[in-house]
Design a protein around this motif. Sequence first.
Motif, PDB file in Angstrom:
ATOM      1  N   ILE A 124      -1.770  -1.256   6.541  1.00 44.52           N
ATOM      2  CA  ILE A 124      -1.571  -0.350   5.416  1.00 44.52           C
ATOM      3  C   ILE A 124      -2.760   0.572   5.179  1.00 44.52           C
ATOM      4  O   ILE A 124      -2.720   1.400   4.268  1.00 44.52           O
ATOM      5  CB  ILE A 124      -1.246  -1.121   4.128  1.00 44.52           C
ATOM      6  CG1 ILE A 124      -2.398  -2.053   3.746  1.00 44.52           C
ATOM      7  CG2 ILE A 124       0.035  -1.914   4.261  1.00 44.52           C
ATOM      8  CD1 ILE A 124      -2.185  -2.717   2.406  1.00 44.52           C
ATOM      9  N   GLY A 125      -3.816   0.423   5.980  1.00 44.66           N
ATOM     10  CA  GLY A 125      -4.893   1.402   5.945  1.00 44.66           C
ATOM     11  C   GLY A 125      -5.917   1.243   4.850  1.00 44.66           C
ATOM     12  O   GLY A 125      -6.605   2.216   4.505  1.00 44.66           O
ATOM     13  N   GLU A 147       3.180   1.472  -6.332  1.00 43.51           N
ATOM     14  CA  GLU A 147       2.940   1.823  -4.941  1.00 43.51           C
ATOM     15  C   GLU A 147       2.318   0.636  -4.197  1.00 43.51           C
ATOM     16  O   GLU A 147       2.605   0.399  -3.027  1.00 43.51           O
ATOM     17  CB  GLU A 147       2.029   3.053  -4.856  1.00 43.51           C
ATOM     18  CG  GLU A 147       2.712   4.364  -5.175  1.00 43.51           C
ATOM     19  CD  GLU A 147       2.960   4.566  -6.661  1.00 43.51           C
ATOM     20  OE1 GLU A 147       2.444   3.754  -7.467  1.00 43.51           O
ATOM     21  OE2 GLU A 147       3.659   5.527  -7.030  1.00 43.51           O
ATOM     22  N   TRP A 148       1.478  -0.120  -4.893  1.00 48.53           N
ATOM     23  CA  TRP A 148       0.888  -1.310  -4.285  1.00 48.53           C
ATOM     24  C   TRP A 148       1.928  -2.401  -4.083  1.00 48.53           C
ATOM     25  O   TRP A 148       1.899  -3.138  -3.095  1.00 48.53           O
ATOM     26  CB  TRP A 148      -0.297  -1.820  -5.111  1.00 48.53           C
ATOM     27  CG  TRP A 148      -1.596  -1.315  -4.578  1.00 48.53           C
ATOM     28  CD1 TRP A 148      -2.407  -0.353  -5.109  1.00 48.53           C
ATOM     29  CD2 TRP A 148      -2.222  -1.735  -3.367  1.00 48.53           C
ATOM     30  NE1 TRP A 148      -3.490  -0.144  -4.306  1.00 48.53           N
ATOM     31  CE2 TRP A 148      -3.411  -0.981  -3.230  1.00 48.53           C
ATOM     32  CE3 TRP A 148      -1.909  -2.669  -2.378  1.00 48.53           C
ATOM     33  CZ2 TRP A 148      -4.276  -1.131  -2.157  1.00 48.53           C
ATOM     34  CZ3 TRP A 148      -2.773  -2.831  -1.301  1.00 48.53           C
ATOM     35  CH2 TRP A 148      -3.940  -2.069  -1.201  1.00 48.53           C
ATOM     36  N   ASN A 149       2.874  -2.528  -5.005  1.00 45.89           N
ATOM     37  CA  ASN A 149       3.964  -3.485  -4.789  1.00 45.89           C
ATOM     38  C   ASN A 149       4.703  -3.166  -3.506  1.00 45.89           C
ATOM     39  O   ASN A 149       5.073  -4.063  -2.737  1.00 45.89           O
ATOM     40  CB  ASN A 149       4.938  -3.454  -5.969  1.00 45.89           C
ATOM     41  CG  ASN A 149       4.386  -4.146  -7.193  1.00 45.89           C
ATOM     42  OD1 ASN A 149       3.387  -3.715  -7.753  1.00 45.89           O
ATOM     43  ND2 ASN A 149       5.025  -5.205  -7.612  1.00 45.89           N
ATOM     44  N   TYR A 154     -11.042  -6.324   2.056  1.00 43.76           N
ATOM     45  CA  TYR A 154     -11.377  -6.786   0.705  1.00 43.76           C
ATOM     46  C   TYR A 154     -10.354  -6.273  -0.311  1.00 43.76           C
ATOM     47  O   TYR A 154      -9.870  -7.024  -1.167  1.00 43.76           O
ATOM     48  CB  TYR A 154     -12.774  -6.312   0.314  1.00 43.76           C
ATOM     49  CG  TYR A 154     -13.106  -6.587  -1.136  1.00 43.76           C
ATOM     50  CD1 TYR A 154     -13.484  -7.859  -1.554  1.00 43.76           C
ATOM     51  CD2 TYR A 154     -13.017  -5.567  -2.093  1.00 43.76           C
ATOM     52  CE1 TYR A 154     -13.767  -8.115  -2.891  1.00 43.76           C
ATOM     53  CE2 TYR A 154     -13.295  -5.823  -3.428  1.00 43.76           C
ATOM     54  CZ  TYR A 154     -13.672  -7.093  -3.815  1.00 43.76           C
ATOM     55  OH  TYR A 154     -13.939  -7.346  -5.138  1.00 43.76           O
ATOM     56  N   TYR A 155     -10.021  -4.994  -0.225  1.00 42.89           N
ATOM     57  CA  TYR A 155      -9.088  -4.411  -1.191  1.00 42.89           C
ATOM     58  C   TYR A 155      -7.690  -5.008  -1.020  1.00 42.89           C
ATOM     59  O   TYR A 155      -7.006  -5.303  -1.994  1.00 42.89           O
ATOM     60  CB  TYR A 155      -9.060  -2.896  -1.027  1.00 42.89           C
ATOM     61  CG  TYR A 155      -8.558  -2.165  -2.244  1.00 42.89           C
ATOM     62  CD1 TYR A 155      -9.018  -2.486  -3.514  1.00 42.89           C
ATOM     63  CD2 TYR A 155      -7.631  -1.140  -2.119  1.00 42.89           C
ATOM     64  CE1 TYR A 155      -8.561  -1.812  -4.636  1.00 42.89           C
ATOM     65  CE2 TYR A 155      -7.163  -0.452  -3.230  1.00 42.89           C
ATOM     66  CZ  TYR A 155      -7.642  -0.801  -4.482  1.00 42.89           C
ATOM     67  OH  TYR A 155      -7.183  -0.132  -5.596  1.00 42.89           O
TER      68      TYR A 155
END
Length: 304
Positions: free
Chosen positions: A32-33, A3-5, A37-38
């Motif tokens: 992307i909300g 999902e991060w890809n 940092y993340y």
Amino acid sequence: MYEWNEAIQKMIYWIEEHICESPSLLDMSNQIGYSPYYCSTKFHEIVGMTMKSYVSGRRLAKATLEIRDTSERILDIAIKYGYSSQEALTRAFVSAYGCTPAAYRRKPIPIALSNIQVVLFPDYYMNKGERTMNKACLKDPEIRMEYIPTHKYIGIWSNEADGYGDFWANNNCDEICGIIESMRHLSDPVVGCHMAGWHFVNGERKYFYGFGVPIDYNGDIPEGFTMKEFPGSYYLVFFHPPFDYLKDNNEVMGKVESLAWKYDIEAKGFETQKYQWNEEVCQDYQRHYPEVLGYEILRPVIRK
């Protein structure tokens, strides 16, 4: 993870659309909300570099192509892509390529451009258990005849890898593809950029990657590449029309390759004519442009 890809790939495409606006990490996180940092941590983890480094590389690559392909002032190109001055662009240019923008414009040389990254692959949908090929779009592979004139090919021929994945496991994809992109303007109109394929080593099919150039090409050959000349030949083209790369790639490639490698030309010929393979003289080619052309394997033939 995948999902991060998907999220990072959206970020990469967004960067391409806003590259002249100096996209920031905060802009990206708003897309992307997630927190800056993340987003920064996941971008570095998945792409293999910081977002700042990636944006810098893409800005320089796009500026480089405009320096080569247009007559715009270098100062104007520098400002367009977010450099504070022509001198700032020149410093970045010399650091990356070892020459000034003005020298490159006078005599373009093969350089490793920073390419747009792809981090989302068909495995994403395979791992999700989705096999969503639209049966109305799924077709049986077809065959046609095509003639490719005499040409030269600049590439890297592997003696070990038998396919795309094995080839890139032992070669630097970013560097090689970046060099090829920097020479796209010189490529042959038929055997173009990133048109890979197979050659034979001790009777086994092995992979190569590169690009074709016209027969009269006598320019630079990038370090690590070799240039070979191939005569004109007819090719049987085994193909599937355009398809959804992420969802349908594995199925389409499997069908086309099964037909191509198992085709009995001695028994079947083509359109009532008898042919035999011409792979001792020419090489097999691969065209893989899913959403534009589809997938094709080209095997050289001669009439019996």
